[in-house]
Design a protein around this motif. Structure first.
Motif, mmCIF file in Angstrom:
data_model
loop_
_atom_site.group_PDB
_atom_site.id
_atom_site.type_symbol
_atom_site.label_atom_id
_atom_site.label_comp_id
_atom_site.label_asym_id
_atom_site.label_seq_id
_atom_site.Cartn_x
_atom_site.Cartn_y
_atom_site.Cartn_z
ATOM 1 N N CYS A 83 -46.309 13.295 5.259
ATOM 2 C CA CYS A 83 -45.532 12.357 4.438
ATOM 3 C C CYS A 83 -44.387 13.065 3.716
ATOM 4 O O CYS A 83 -43.319 12.488 3.524
ATOM 5 C CB CYS A 83 -46.438 11.658 3.439
ATOM 6 N N HIS A 127 -44.354 8.299 -1.354
ATOM 7 C CA HIS A 127 -44.687 6.874 -1.202
ATOM 8 C C HIS A 127 -44.120 6.008 -2.328
ATOM 9 O O HIS A 127 -44.558 4.877 -2.509
ATOM 10 C CB HIS A 127 -46.214 6.708 -1.135
ATOM 11 N N ARG A 132 -56.070 17.366 1.374
ATOM 12 C CA ARG A 132 -55.645 16.741 0.116
ATOM 13 C C ARG A 132 -56.513 15.529 -0.224
ATOM 14 O O ARG A 132 -56.432 15.017 -1.334
ATOM 15 C CB ARG A 132 -54.175 16.343 0.203
ATOM 16 N N HIS A 146 -47.791 14.380 -3.911
ATOM 17 C CA HIS A 146 -47.766 13.631 -2.645
ATOM 18 C C HIS A 146 -47.249 12.204 -2.851
ATOM 19 O O HIS A 146 -46.565 11.653 -1.994
ATOM 20 C CB HIS A 146 -49.166 13.601 -2.031
HETATM 21 ZN ZN LIG Z 1 -48.917 10.069 2.412
#
Ligand SMILES: [Zn+2]
Ligand SMILES: [Zn+2]
Length: 202
Positions: A192, A139, A94, A135
């Protein structure tokens, strides 16, 4: 001391890698050349045990600069990588927009993004940009999390989308790269978003 999962994994891999550290340079180079022959012609999940073994060997080889010693003949169609002069075995992750295709040997850049052919570059860029957005959900800060009704649901939806995009990388993008390189590895997880290799169906 608190847990640092990354450091713990690293120390585990270090322990696994002991078997290759016991090889002399020539034995290590022969093992790798033979394995490159077996990897040829296919795309591989990063989680595949054979790739895992190769990566362990590659770490040791990189530490000892085995490829610079030219001890063995590398299977013919593997070009030399600019990053560490090991045979090119590109890794699609990624992070491709920032780092290009990764190198399994030195963790550097095996193929810079701008060296990808013009017909493939937009496909990969588009995929990586989509992935980046998905993604990012992992976060989100507190403010972003409370801006949606149910962050857990948002997270799960992002993980599901990531599974689809990673599957696309394995089914479509990696095979396209295989037209350019003798073997290609793609990252089949997202720590993640808690996506595991077994979640990604091809
Ligand atoms: Zn991450
Ligand atoms: Zn390298």
């Amino acid at each position: 001391m608190g847990h640092d999962p990354e450091m713990e994994i690293d120390s585990l891999w270090n322990e696994y890698g002991e078997v290759f550290r016991e090889f002399d340079d020539l034995t290590l180079a022969r093992w790798m050349a033979q394995t490159l022959g077996q990897l040829r012609g296919r795309v591989w999940r990063l989680s595949h045990p054979l790739v895992g073994c190769y990566r362990l060997a590659a770490r040791t080889a990189n530490e000892r600069q085995v490829w610079l010693k030219r001890l063995v003949v590398v299977p013919a169609d593997y070009p030399e990588s600019a990053c560490c002069r090991a045979p090119v075995l590109p890794l699609l992750t990624r992070d491709v927009l920032q780092c290009g295709l990764g190198c399994l040997h030195c963790d550097g850049t095996a193929v810079p993004l701008d060296e990808l052919p013009p017909d493939l570059l937009p496909m990969i860029t588009d995929w990586a940009e989509q992935y980046e957005k998905v993604h990012a959900v992992a976060h989100w800060d507190q403010a972003q999390q409370s801006s949606v009704a149910d962050y857990d649901q948002e997270f799960d939806a992002a993980a599901e989308k990531a599974e689809e995009l990673l599957s696309l990388a394995g089914r479509v993008l990696a095979p396209r790269l295989l037209e350019l390189y003798p073997a290609v590895v793609w990252e089949d997880q997202d720590e993640c978003l808690e996506v595991q290799p077994e979640d990604i169906k091809l």
